[in-house]
Design an enzyme around this catalytic site. Structure first.
Site, PDB file in Angstrom:
ATOM      1  N   PRO A  30       0.833  -1.213   0.000  1.00  0.00           N
ATOM      2  CA  PRO A  30       0.000   0.000   0.000  1.00  0.00           C
ATOM      3  C   PRO A  30       0.859   1.251   0.000  1.00  0.00           C
ATOM      4  O   PRO A  30       1.774   1.380   0.806  1.00  0.00           O
ATOM      5  CB  PRO A  30      -0.801  -0.130   1.299  1.00  0.00           C
ATOM      6  CG  PRO A  30       0.028  -1.014   2.181  1.00  0.00           C
ATOM      7  CD  PRO A  30       0.746  -1.948   1.269  1.00  0.00           C
ATOM      8  N   MET A  31       0.546   2.167  -0.924  1.00  0.00           N
ATOM      9  CA  MET A  31       1.318   3.407  -1.050  1.00  0.00           C
ATOM     10  C   MET A  31       0.374   4.559  -1.363  1.00  0.00           C
ATOM     11  O   MET A  31      -0.369   4.513  -2.357  1.00  0.00           O
ATOM     12  CB  MET A  31       2.367   3.276  -2.159  1.00  0.00           C
ATOM     13  CG  MET A  31       3.468   2.295  -1.829  1.00  0.00           C
ATOM     14  SD  MET A  31       4.560   1.999  -3.246  1.00  0.00           S
ATOM     15  CE  MET A  31       3.501   0.936  -4.246  1.00  0.00           C
ATOM     16  N   THR A  32       0.402   5.579  -0.531  1.00  0.00           N
ATOM     17  CA  THR A  32      -0.486   6.723  -0.705  1.00  0.00           C
ATOM     18  C   THR A  32      -0.174   7.461  -1.999  1.00  0.00           C
ATOM     19  O   THR A  32       0.978   7.791  -2.277  1.00  0.00           O
ATOM     20  CB  THR A  32      -0.348   7.682   0.490  1.00  0.00           C
ATOM     21  OG1 THR A  32      -0.704   6.979   1.681  1.00  0.00           O
ATOM     22  CG2 THR A  32      -1.251   8.892   0.336  1.00  0.00           C
ATOM     23  N   GLN A 107      -6.999  -1.336   2.090  1.00  0.00           N
ATOM     24  CA  GLN A 107      -6.412  -0.985   3.387  1.00  0.00           C
ATOM     25  C   GLN A 107      -7.271   0.085   4.056  1.00  0.00           C
ATOM     26  O   GLN A 107      -7.606   1.100   3.440  1.00  0.00           O
ATOM     27  CB  GLN A 107      -4.989  -0.471   3.240  1.00  0.00           C
ATOM     28  CG  GLN A 107      -4.294  -0.336   4.598  1.00  0.00           C
ATOM     29  CD  GLN A 107      -2.940   0.339   4.518  1.00  0.00           C
ATOM     30  OE1 GLN A 107      -2.868   1.545   4.303  1.00  0.00           O
ATOM     31  NE2 GLN A 107      -1.876  -0.428   4.695  1.00  0.00           N
ATOM     32  N   HIS A 174      -4.765  -0.898   8.819  1.00  0.00           N
ATOM     33  CA  HIS A 174      -3.498  -0.173   8.958  1.00  0.00           C
ATOM     34  C   HIS A 174      -3.301   0.150  10.443  1.00  0.00           C
ATOM     35  O   HIS A 174      -3.871   1.101  10.972  1.00  0.00           O
ATOM     36  CB  HIS A 174      -3.543   1.109   8.131  1.00  0.00           C
ATOM     37  CG  HIS A 174      -2.192   1.734   7.916  1.00  0.00           C
ATOM     38  ND1 HIS A 174      -1.096   1.467   8.703  1.00  0.00           N
ATOM     39  CD2 HIS A 174      -1.755   2.636   6.978  1.00  0.00           C
ATOM     40  CE1 HIS A 174      -0.055   2.158   8.279  1.00  0.00           C
ATOM     41  NE2 HIS A 174      -0.431   2.872   7.223  1.00  0.00           N
ATOM     42  N   HIS A 177       2.978   2.489  11.735  1.00  0.00           N
ATOM     43  CA  HIS A 177       3.567   3.769  11.320  1.00  0.00           C
ATOM     44  C   HIS A 177       3.124   4.987  12.144  1.00  0.00           C
ATOM     45  O   HIS A 177       3.242   6.115  11.694  1.00  0.00           O
ATOM     46  CB  HIS A 177       3.265   4.041   9.840  1.00  0.00           C
ATOM     47  CG  HIS A 177       3.721   2.948   8.943  1.00  0.00           C
ATOM     48  ND1 HIS A 177       3.369   2.861   7.611  1.00  0.00           N
ATOM     49  CD2 HIS A 177       4.508   1.864   9.184  1.00  0.00           C
ATOM     50  CE1 HIS A 177       3.910   1.780   7.063  1.00  0.00           C
ATOM     51  NE2 HIS A 177       4.607   1.166   8.008  1.00  0.00           N
ATOM     52  N   TYR A 179       0.008   5.790  13.217  1.00  0.00           N
ATOM     53  CA  TYR A 179      -1.357   6.274  13.031  1.00  0.00           C
ATOM     54  C   TYR A 179      -2.231   5.795  14.196  1.00  0.00           C
ATOM     55  O   TYR A 179      -1.712   5.310  15.196  1.00  0.00           O
ATOM     56  CB  TYR A 179      -1.876   5.831  11.669  1.00  0.00           C
ATOM     57  CG  TYR A 179      -1.097   6.428  10.518  1.00  0.00           C
ATOM     58  CD1 TYR A 179      -1.048   7.811  10.336  1.00  0.00           C
ATOM     59  CD2 TYR A 179      -0.368   5.636   9.639  1.00  0.00           C
ATOM     60  CE1 TYR A 179      -0.319   8.380   9.300  1.00  0.00           C
ATOM     61  CE2 TYR A 179       0.368   6.198   8.604  1.00  0.00           C
ATOM     62  CZ  TYR A 179       0.388   7.562   8.443  1.00  0.00           C
ATOM     63  OH  TYR A 179       1.121   8.128   7.422  1.00  0.00           O
TER      64      TYR A 179
END
Length: 362
Positions: A30-32, A107, A174, A177, A179
């Site tokens: 997953p990559m924003t 995600q 998620h 990281h 969050y």
């Protein structure tokens, strides 16, 4: 390049997660993207995910999608997992990925204390956190009440059900990281003294209740993934767990709540998880939970053979990947920036192996 052939053979082996059969062991991490205009996935997202599926990636995990809670979002133009417009867009993405016989997870994301109140779509709504902190000793937003915690948990469950109705093959929570879920786990940002803070068991409660609520919403057969990390965007060197003995109760708790597959986020997947052992953090995760595990961190970066010949550093990375898969330390490998840069990265890897074999035979 014998190791290249072994690598391709290892990552192309099929694997099962829960009731899902994947064609290979490569996962798109997953990559924003911040490219969903007004938070609605559209043609750009259909092409973005579809291209990676077209080139053979077995499992695609979307960028973080915003759950239906006013404080969940922390970025411009990231996609929602609610509203009919957004869900209609996601159905098109799912259909495109399935057209190439790949699987796709959504995600689910709540940024917690790193949110700025100016962020859309709920401009002016403050961040919510376990203790009113965005990072250790850095105030931001407001401390969640028990009632508000229940509302956030319900929002995760609603988002998961929305993903299921869109045709996704599973969801990933998620919890990494720095969050929201990770802020509950991290003692430095969770200063609560009620049932959601204090001792380690209480800090795990929120994560476990999110998993339980999602499992109740989607039923027993829908796949639930769980991404966790030691490092945080607030502090790359942060460590919530100092030993496998500290890690085990947390992973066992969320595993028993209903997780099917773990995604252990590290910056370099091959590095040992703890002193005194060569076992990686993904390896510890699988050993503790006995559940399938995705490793991630550093695959495809640097001067590797796809760019004209392996360096000693890249060969070490790929040999570590082969060893981890062959020794059952983890089950899948997630690739991020390399697939972001080139949707055909995986198919080129396979082609390079075929060309190498043809050259040897000739």
């Amino acid at each position: 390049m014998e190791y290249l052939n072994k690598l391709v053979s290892s990552i192309n082996a099929p694997v099962s997660i829960s009731n899902l059969q994947l064609n290979n062991r490569v996962v798109m991490a997953p990559m924003t993207q911040e490219s969903s205009v007004k938070h609605i996935p559209g043609k750009v997202q259909v092409e973005h995910y579809g291209q990676r599926a077209k080139h053979g990636v077995g499992l695609i995990i979307t960028e973080g999608t915003v759950i239906p809670h006013a404080s969940a979002n922390g970025h411009f133009n990231v996609p929602l997992m609610y509203s009919e417009s957004a869900l209609s867009g996601w159905r098109k993405v799912v259909n495109e990925v399935h057209r190439f016989d790949s699987k796709i997870f959504a995600q689910l994301w709540h940024v917690g204390g790193v949110r700025e109140a100016a962020m859309p779509p709920e401009v002016g709504v403050p961040a919510v956190t376990p203790s009113g902190l965005s990072a250790p000793n850095i105030p931001n937003g407001k401390k969640l009440t028990i009632k508000e915690i229940d509302e956030v948990i319900a929002a995760y469950a609603n988002a998961a059900k929305n993903a299921q109705l869109c045709g996704f093959d599973g969801i990933e929570i998620h919890a990494a990281h720095g969050y929201l879920i990770d802020q509950f786990l991290w003692q430095a940002t969770n200063l609560r003294s009620d049932q959601y803070g204090g001792g380690a068991k209480n800090r795990y409660r929120f994560a476990a209740e999110v998993v339980t609520a999602i499992r109740d919403a989607v039923g027993p057969d829908f796949t639930i993934g769980f991404r966790w990390s030691q490092w945080k965007i607030q502090n790359f060197s942060a460590r919530v767990f100092q030993s496998p003995e500290e890690l085990a109760p947390f992973l066992q708790t969320v595993s028993e709540a209903g997780v099917d597959v773990f995604h252990t986020s590290t910056r370099r997947f091959w590095e040992p998880g703890f002193e005194g052992s060569e076992r990686t953090l993904a390896g510890w995760t699988k050993a503790i939970t006995q559940k399938p595990c995705i490793a991630v961190g550093g695959v495809g970066l640097g001067n590797d053979f796809l760019l004209g010949g392996p360096s000693s550093a890249s060969q070490h990375v790929y040999e570590s990947l082969i060893r981890g898969l062959e020794e059952n330390e983890f089950d899948l490998i997630a690739v991020g920036r390399a697939l972001l840069a080139d949707p055909a990265w995986f198919s080129k890897l396979n082609q390079r192996s075929t060309q190498n074999n043809n050259h040897v035979l000739a």
